[in-house]
Design a protein around this motif. Structure first.
Motif, PDB file in Angstrom:
ATOM      1  N   THR A   1       1.377 -29.668  18.421  1.00 59.69           N
ATOM      2  CA  THR A   1       2.628 -29.863  17.695  1.00 59.69           C
ATOM      3  C   THR A   1       3.571 -30.785  18.456  1.00 59.69           C
ATOM      4  O   THR A   1       4.197 -31.679  17.881  1.00 59.69           O
TER       5      THR A   1
ATOM      6  N   MET B   1      -3.293 -19.924  13.860  1.00 64.85           N
ATOM      7  CA  MET B   1      -3.531 -19.626  15.258  1.00 64.85           C
ATOM      8  C   MET B   1      -4.565 -20.551  15.853  1.00 64.85           C
ATOM      9  O   MET B   1      -5.361 -20.166  16.672  1.00 64.85           O
ATOM     10  N   THR B   2      -4.623 -21.750  15.395  1.00 57.42           N
ATOM     11  CA  THR B   2      -5.681 -22.555  15.937  1.00 57.42           C
ATOM     12  C   THR B   2      -5.197 -23.361  17.099  1.00 57.42           C
ATOM     13  O   THR B   2      -5.843 -23.452  18.110  1.00 57.42           O
ATOM     14  N   ASP B   3      -4.071 -23.928  16.997  1.00 58.80           N
ATOM     15  CA  ASP B   3      -3.637 -24.845  18.023  1.00 58.80           C
ATOM     16  C   ASP B   3      -3.081 -24.059  19.116  1.00 58.80           C
ATOM     17  O   ASP B   3      -3.662 -23.551  20.018  1.00 58.80           O
ATOM     18  N   ASP B   4      -1.997 -23.862  18.875  1.00 54.06           N
ATOM     19  CA  ASP B   4      -1.030 -23.699  19.897  1.00 54.06           C
ATOM     20  C   ASP B   4      -0.963 -22.294  20.376  1.00 54.06           C
ATOM     21  O   ASP B   4      -1.234 -22.022  21.517  1.00 54.06           O
ATOM     22  N   ILE B   5      -0.689 -21.446  19.425  1.00 52.79           N
ATOM     23  CA  ILE B   5      -0.507 -20.064  19.835  1.00 52.79           C
ATOM     24  C   ILE B   5      -1.850 -19.490  20.196  1.00 52.79           C
ATOM     25  O   ILE B   5      -1.983 -18.710  21.105  1.00 52.79           O
TER      26      ILE B   5
ATOM     27  N   LEU C   1       4.145 -24.561  13.042  1.00 59.60           N
ATOM     28  CA  LEU C   1       3.835 -23.428  13.918  1.00 59.60           C
ATOM     29  C   LEU C   1       3.910 -22.111  13.168  1.00 59.60           C
ATOM     30  O   LEU C   1       3.052 -21.247  13.302  1.00 59.60           O
TER      31      LEU C   1
ATOM     32  N   GLN D   1       1.056 -20.546  11.010  1.00 57.37           N
ATOM     33  CA  GLN D   1       0.020 -19.768  11.681  1.00 57.37           C
ATOM     34  C   GLN D   1       0.530 -18.392  12.079  1.00 57.37           C
ATOM     35  O   GLN D   1      -0.155 -17.390  11.912  1.00 57.37           O
ATOM     36  N   ILE D   2       1.732 -18.363  12.643  1.00 57.86           N
ATOM     37  CA  ILE D   2       2.204 -17.095  13.201  1.00 57.86           C
ATOM     38  C   ILE D   2       2.543 -16.108  12.084  1.00 57.86           C
ATOM     39  O   ILE D   2       2.203 -14.940  12.150  1.00 57.86           O
TER      40      ILE D   2
END
Lengths: 334, 561, 319, 325
Positions: free
Chosen positions: D268, C1-5, D199, D202-203
């Motif tokens: 990304t 969860m660092t970047d994007d989300i 992605l 992380q999720i």
């Protein structure tokens, strides 16, 4: 009657009910307290009794100025305290204190007992002047040991906690202590102890109590005078014995008739007045006499004209068109 | 990442560059510029470091070099173009280049006669005519948001009497005439493609639906653009078709894509170990060479303490240019050398006297003794001070450029050894550094690049009246705030001199003034690099590497290995 | 969860912890059953000790902290000292973790860079913690219009992707350590503000708050002495996790070119600027990345341990 | 509930306005569409002035803002200052590309996250539980672009070299193979693998934590014990009772995340040359192209607000205890 320690005149408190899409506006009001008046003489224990939801706790908070009045006046020692703020309100705290109903919720779990009891002293700049000694005294006074000061509230039983609450209330040498159902959350065995303690403290320090309770037997045990509340209004005020022996208002009569009597013989014989229906919503109280929907004496006039709280006998006002001295059905054991 | 666009823009401004490139990789390649012949080498994929966002060749889209490099160079034909050697020559669009000798250039009044190749046709078969030249001129002047008006604004009319001869009349002599209708950034547009008239704003933003070049643009979106051979092209037929150009805007991804074979050629910004990375794959070859943009340490002469020439001199001795070149440039370009001339580069014209700053080499003791003689005292913190003022200089450049950041870090230590403190304060490019910081003089020392053009005039960066001020809306480019009236006079004089032989001594004189007043310190020529896969492409890729036309310019001539 | 989300301001797991704050008194009473005579802190500490990973992580973080603080003692070379003849040496004797493009000792740079990265992490977490706590306290305590106003502001900040506002703000301010700490702090407080507000809204109704008022305590005293200590668990957990997030976000900003500018070394910009060297000088990419990973991992484990330690319901689950 | 939605929607209007005004002010203060042109010496001062005037950039900023706002409200999204391209299609394409990447990642993550979460809750303190918990924390702690870089090198270069392949094991950039025509599903999927992995790591980490926590709460609750006591078989208990309750919070979290996707996956997308909303924003921001940045911002904020509302509604539908008024 001497100059009252506290006079409440026409207290009103309505809580708004909010609705709205963008701007929330009050669409209705809960009539928590609706024109309550009484006087408390120095040294007496003045009881306020009523079912839950009748507004008696709101009265306690109004008197303590924990919530602001919508209308009415409060006078203490001849001084108008209705709108005092800031420093004056802080001064008022020295005179008036409160003991809360729930000894579990009224003590900050993150503070030690010493900090809780000593906090009033800190706030009123009395700590430097022998604060720790005073805390020990207070704990001793309410029957706790000095070493309890280091402990946290969760280490104590309900009764002990209520003692801590009492010690905190007494820290500032108040004249008036508002007791908001101080024993209702306690085991029966504890109740007597706490009530005795309160009585003892009253004698020792000449305290005046505003004693709020829903429990008539407790009220009977400790109060000198009693006001009965129904749906935000006082329906009857009387000396304790006058009230219990000669209740004028049908609601009071119904309440008293419901007190359990220890003697099974008498218990079987007595006639109980059973009220019909539920307490109406305080958001939309009945017109005129608020009790008429449940009253066994209700007649047409009760739906049209609101009865005034007026003197019926000596110093015994009641708000009922049909109030009359009425012999109790059963002699009280006292 | 953010600075790339600016650097690319500057690189596109090279007007001439001489082929001086070196090749890395396993074998040398054939550098023939002519080529092609339609050997049908099949499809090809190229990686673009900056992907064009729009295609209008006249409005601000045209400010992005990659628009030319990836699309327009291959789709539209210029009148005059640049050779790898940095001279102008006619494209196949003309039958011959206009010269004074053949009478196609007239001096008074100044006019240029373009003789259009009768075989030249648009991809729909209609001929390219003088009307197209006239339209191109009109479009540059009348398009909303047009950015390249230089030169066109001096054109008074275009004579279109003969469809195959366009005679362009100028109001005054314009020496840089080949840069109109051609040169680095311009092309001839197709009049018939714009029925709404010469304001072509808002049109051809996402497609150029006509072609008189070797390729046609058949698709353009954010994922890729596709060029296919133009079968109406009258020049040598291109070998590769279709050619797909894909964005590879992350520099690391770009190189990875080449190494992994996902793309076959790239034209990346050089980084320190780029050459090393490219060498790691035997199937990859590259060509590297210094271009015409030159990097330097620029000083703000208007502000203390750099208004003191002694401080500037000390600073020059404290700046280790040799180490900068060795550390930052040589890993990519082993033949790179310290640049020593004050506004030109050795491979563009005869103008560069590459000895002017040659005597400055790194000598912290020399710097110290100059400062001491100037009244500075070395403080207990190892930094010189004078009148309680520490010799602490703010050094600014564009953020996110590893080479420049490394230069700062390197020089910071070198300066410290000479008792001069460097405080780094970098800015985004292009704004605010080119809108606020440099023009408003909000800096002390800055590192950035200038471009050496074939016209050796340096008036715009050195003359007194070019100092940015409120009066000229801070548009002046003399960011050094250097004003030497004598030097300015010589510059103006040189601008009026059209004979190169007579112009040379004047230019050298300007250089001498710059050296004498220690205006700035040149560092190096920026290296340019083209890299490709030898299993996909043979020659002559990279021929234009060092020119503003870029590594992909002669795409039509590339052959199979 | 660092970047994007993360850029979307994920409702923190911590937000679920409002529930924990809602029942501070009787749950603590429950905790008290097995912890007679202990203060909250001792209870929390004892429960934390049971969480072995959290303790190990805490130990590593302390170690990293000590190394960072005494960087000049631990670093074998200066972070800016250049050995130009030793460009891009691979790890070995002399330079244990190799050298970079300017011949600077990578280990020393990691140590000094860690100082900045940790300072950024803690600085941001603390200042965002303070902002979030203040905003949340005021909104939750006073309620009404102030609450509405503050919560709309919070919504505003939350509705724009975090990374986007960070980029915009970093462009405005600049790339010094202080700039970045300020920028991150300004945009890191919202989740905490919501959590604190939630806690305060429920605490406001507690009788002990009324009790404090009835003895004359000022609003300030009530907030600081009575309400905050009862909401401290979620705050601490959240602030801890914010350290990890700030370190990660700083590295992402560096990657995008908006972070702390060289030559000031941080793990983020060391990693970002050597990403072209991943195959030619892999140590310059591996070590800063591993440093970030290790630190953030430890902070996350510690945060998890603290969460459990502060969460009274955990006692109901047999360990 | 209807009132609640209406109120939330109305309240978001000032939020949108304030957001756009502040963003406009900051974009104006930090970047100028003229900057890139000014730094180009080939462009004359006269041309710069003409350009500035042609594009209305010499008008007072409030007027520029109001002009933009007026057009936006009337549904005219205008054209980009710098590229002259209509903003609408660019945003639509960007959103579409981002959603391809984002939604795929979400589907993968929800399936994996919920699966792992449930399994590790049911087998609490098993080896699998520790492994998945550890991996989850690793996933939450890894710097994204570092991870992406490693994946690119490993799958693009190292593996390709070891196996002496002509093309990379997995493509390292782009949405599909260059020059590909039509839609080749296999090719698309191959291009999705690396970015989706980056992605999802992380999720999945986050969702498995949510699921595990939710499941544990439910597993230790009284009503589950009651359900068991009623004699329902273990499978029914798990599927019908436990999961439904455990996943309720996750559903709304996921809805919020989907809304947040609109903002693009800046890192990304940049690394994998994926032309989505993040890349669009970065380039518009660099150019000082406020017409694009503002419209972009409005769309993104609107997405966030709408999906937050959806999350609330879902939550209320799934958990009848929640009431809004």
């Amino acid at each position: 009657m001497t100059e009252p320690l506290l006079r409440a005149d026409g207290l009103v408190k309505h809580f708004p009910v909010l609705r709205g899409v963008v701007f929330r506006r009050a669409v209705a009001e809960v009539h928590a307290v609706d024109g309550v008046s009484f006087e408390i003489a120095p040294g007496e224990t003045f009881g306020v009794v009523g079912e839950s939801g009748c507004g008696k706790t709101t009265v306690a908070r109004l008197v303590m100025r924990l919530v602001d009045l919508d209308d009415g006046t409060l006078t203490s020692d001849g001084e108008d305290i209705t709108r005092v703020r800031g420093e004056a309100l802080r001064k008022l705290r020295l005179k008036m204190q409160i003991i809360f109903q729930d000894p579990f919720a009224s003590l900050n779990p993150r503070m030690t007992v010493g900090d809780i009891v000593g906090e009033p002293l800190h706030i009123h700049n009395m700590w430097k002047d022998g604060g720790p000694r005073r805390v020990r005294e207070l704990l001793d006074l309410v029957g706790l040991a000095a070493e309890h000061a280091e402990r946290y509230p969760h280490e104590f039983s309900g009764g002990q906690r209520q003692r801590i609450g009492i010690a905190r209330a007494l820290a500032l040498h108040p004249k008036l202590v508002v007791c908001d159902e101080p024993v209702s959350a306690l085991d029966v065995s504890m109740r007597a102890q706490i009530l005795n303690l309160l009585k003892h403290l009253q004698e020792e320090f000449g305290l005046t109590y505003l004693f709020i309770s829903h429990d008539l037997s407790v009220v009977r045990q400790v109060c000198d005078r009693v006001a009965v509340m129904y749906l935000g209004q006082v329906v009857e005020v009387a000396e304790r014995d006058a009230l219990f022996d000669r209740a004028l208002h049908p609601y009071t009569q119904a309440l008293i008739s419901a007190i359990p009597i220890p003697d099974p013989e008498l218990e079987r014989k007595r006639r109980r007045i059973v009220l019909q229906g539920d307490v109406p919503s305080p958001q939309d109280p009945p017109r005129a006499c608020r009790f008429h929907t449940r009253c066994f004496k209700a007649q047409e006039i009760c739906e049209q004209i609101e009865p005034e709280l007026e003197q019926r006998c000596d110093d015994h006002p009641a708000a009922c068109h049909f109030a009359e001295p009425r012999a109790p059905v059963v002699e009280s054991p006292a | 990442m953010r600075t790339l666009r600016f650097v690319a823009v500057v690189a596109s401004l090279l007007l001439v560059a001489v082929a001086c490139g070196k090749e890395g990789g396993p074998s040398a390649s054939n550098n023939a510029v002519t080529g092609g012949g339609g050997q049908n080498a099949g499809p090809l994929v190229l990686g673009a470091e900056q992907f064009p966002e729009c295609l209008n060749p006249i409005d601000s889209c045209a400010n992005a070099s990659w628009e030319d490099w990836a699309v327009v160079d291959h789709v539209l034909e210029k009148a005059m173009t640049i050779t790898p050697q940095g001279t102008f020559e006619a494209t196949p669009l003309l039958t011959e280049a206009p010269t004074l000798a053949n009478g196609d250039l007239t001096q008074n009044p100044f006019s240029v006669k373009y003789k259009i190749n009768p075989k030249a046709v648009w991809d729909d078969g209609t001929p390219v005519t003088s009307k197209d030249f006239e339209f191109t001129w009109q479009a540059h002047m009348k398009t909303k948001g047009s950015i390249f008006t230089t030169g066109y604004d001096k054109i008074t009319s275009v004579d279109t009497t003969d469809p195959h001869t366009a005679i362009v009349h100028y109001s005054q002599i314009y020496a840089d005439w080949p840069d109109n209708f051609g040169g680095n950034t311009d092309y001839v547009l197709k009049a018939a493609a714009f029925p709404k008239g010469p304001d072509i704003s808002g049109q051809v933003q996402t497609n150029i639906p006509f072609s008189d070049g070797p390729y046609k643009l058949t698709s353009f979106n954010k994922n890729e653009l596709v060029l296919t051979a133009n079968d109406k092209w009258w020049g040598p037929k291109p070998n590769f078709s279709p050619v797909t150009v894909v964005p590879r805007t992350d520099s690391n991804t770009e190189v990875t894509s080449l190494l992994s074979g996902e793309v076959s050629a790239i034209y990346p910004q050089p980084s320190v170990t780029l050459a090393q990375r490219l060498k790691s794959n035997p199937k990859v070859k590259y060509r590297v060479g210094g271009g015409s943009s030159y990097e330097g340490v620029w000083l703000n002469l208007a502000k203390a303490p750099l208004n003191d020439i002694k401080v500037r001199e000390a600073l020059f001795w404290a700046t280790d240019r040799e180490a900068v070149v060795n550390t930052i440039i040589k890993p990519s370009d082993p033949d790179a050398a310290v640049l020593n001339c004050a506004g030109w580069v050795p491979n563009v014209g005869p103008w560069c006297d590459n000895t002017q700053f040659a005597n400055f080499h790194y000598d912290p003791n020399q710097a110290k003794s100059i400062l001491t003689a100037d009244g500075y005292k070395l403080g207990s913190d190892g930094i010189f001070a004078k009148n309680g003022q520490r010799l602490s200089l703010t050094f600014s450049t564009t953020t996110g450029n590893k080479g420049r950041e490394d230069t700062e870090a390197l020089l910071k230590e070198k300066w410290k050894a000479a008792g001069i403190e460097m405080v780094v304060k970098n800015y985004n490019s292009p704004s605010p550094i080119f809108t606020d910081i440099l023009p408003k003089g909000n800096f002390q020392v800055a590192e950035y690049a200038q471009v050496a053009s074939p016209d050796p005039g340096v008036t715009s960066i050195y003359a007194c009246d070019q100092i940015p001020s409120a009066a000229n809306q801070y548009a002046g480019q003399n960011f050094s705030f250097w004003c030497n009236q004598q030097a300015t006079n010589v510059m103006k004089q040189s601008d009026l001199q059209l004979d190169p032989a007579k112009r040379l001594p004047l230019i050298k004189q300007v250089g001498a003034f710059v050296r004498q007043d220690l205006v700035w310190l040149p560092l190096y020529q920026k290296p340019l690099i083209t890299a490709w896969r030898t299993d996909k492409i043979g020659g002559p890729i990279g021929a234009y590497n060092e020119t503003g036309l870029g590594g992909f310019y002669n795409l039509y001539a590339w052959t199979k290995p | 969860m660092t970047d994007d989300i993360k850029s979307a301001h994920h409702p923190e797991i911590g937000e679920l912890e409002i529930a924990a704050a809602e029942l501070p008194d009787d749950t603590l009473a429950r905790m008290g059953l097995d912890a007679v005579g202990a203060s909250q802190w001792r209870i929390v500490w004892r429960r934390l000790l049971r969480h072995r990973l959290a303790i190990a992580s805490f130990g590593i973080l302390v170690l990293l902290g000590v190394i960072a603080v005494f960087a000049n003692v631990f670093a074998p070379h200066g972070y800016a000292t250049q050995y130009l003849s030793q460009q891009l040496r691979s790890p070995g004797a002399g330079h244990w973790l190799g050298t970079d493009t300017l011949g600077r000792d990578e280990l020393s740079r990691l140590i000094y860079g860690g100082r900045i990265s940790l300072a950024v992490g803690f600085g941001v977490a603390l200042s965002a913690g303070v902002i979030g706590t203040i905003v949340g306290s005021l909104a939750g305590f006073y309620g009404g219009r102030l609450d509405t106003l503050l919560m709309r502001v919070t919504d505003l900040f939350l509705s724009i992707p975090l990374l986007v506002i960070l980029i915009v703000a970093a462009t405005l301010l600049g790339g010094s350590v202080l700039d970045i700490v300020i920028v991150l702090s300004i945009f890191f407080w919202m989740p905490l503000a919501r959590i604190v507000r939630g806690s305060f809204l429920s605490l406001r109704e507690k009788e002990f708050v009324e009790a404090a008022r009835s003895v004359g305590a000022s609003n300030f005293r009530i907030i600081v002495r009575h309400m905050l200590p009862n909401a401290i668990g979620p705050i601490i957990v959240n602030v801890t996790l914010a350290v990890a997030e700030a370190i990660l976000i700083e590295s992402v900003l560096s990657f995008l070119g908006f972070g702390i500018q060289p030559p000031t070394p941080t793990w983020g910009n060391m990693l970002a600027e050597s990403r072209d060297l991943a195959t030619t000088a892999p140590w310059l990419v591996w070590f800063p990345g591993l440093c970030i990973l290790l630190t953030v991992l430890c902070v996350n484990f510690l945060g998890d341990g603290l969460r459990d330690a502060f969460d009274p319901t955990q006692d109901l689950i047999k360990r | 509930m209807g009132q609640y939605i209406a109120r939330r929607a109305l309240v978001s209007i000032p939020v949108l306005l304030i957001a756009s005004i502040s963003v406009f002010a900051i974009v104006k203060a930090t970047a100028s569409p003229v900057a890139a042109i000014r730094s180009n010496p080939r462009v004359s001062q006269a041309a710069i002035e003409k350009y500035t005037h042609d594009l209305g950039l010499d008008k007072p900023p409030p007027e520029q803002y109001l002009t933009w706002l007026g057009n936006f409200i009337r549904g005219k999204w205008g054209t980009s200052i710098v590229t002259g391209r209509p903003v609408g299609p660019d945003i639509r394409d960007g959103l579409f590309n981002t959603m391809i990447l984002g939604i795929t990642s979400f589907l993968v993550s929800i399936v994996l996250g919920v699966g792992v979460g449930i399994f590790s809750a049911v087998r609490q303190y098993s080896f699998f539980d520790y492994l998945s918990t550890g991996s989850a924390f690793l996933g939450l702690s890894i710097p994204v672009f570092w991870f992406a870089l490693i994946l690119q090198i490993v799958f693009g270069l190292y593996l390709t070299n070891w196996f002496h392949l002509a093309t990379p094991v997995l493509p390292t950039a782009g949405m599909f193979s260059p020059g590909a025509t039509g839609i080749d599903l296999i090719d698309r999927i191959r291009h999705l693998i690396l970015p989706v992995t980056v992605l999802s790591v992380q999720i999945v980490a986050l969702y498995s934590r949510y699921t595990r926590a939710g499941m544990l709460d439910v597993l230790h609750s009284d009503y589950l014990r009651t359900a068991r006591a009623k004699g329902l078989n273990e499978r029914t208990v798990m599927m019908r009772h436990a999961m439904r309750n455990a996943l309720t919070p996750l559903v709304s979290v996921a809805a919020i995340d989907v809304g947040a996707l609109a903002g693009g996956l800046i890192v990304t997308e940049t690394i994998f040359s994926w032309p989505g909303m993040g890349v669009l924003f970065i380039s518009a921001m660099e150019n000082g192209d406020y017409s694009v940045v503002l419209t972009w911002m409005m769309i993104v904020v609107a997405f966030v607000i709408v999906f937050n509302l959806i999350a609330d509604i879902l939550y209320a539908v799934l958990d009848p205890r929640i009431r809004y008024d």
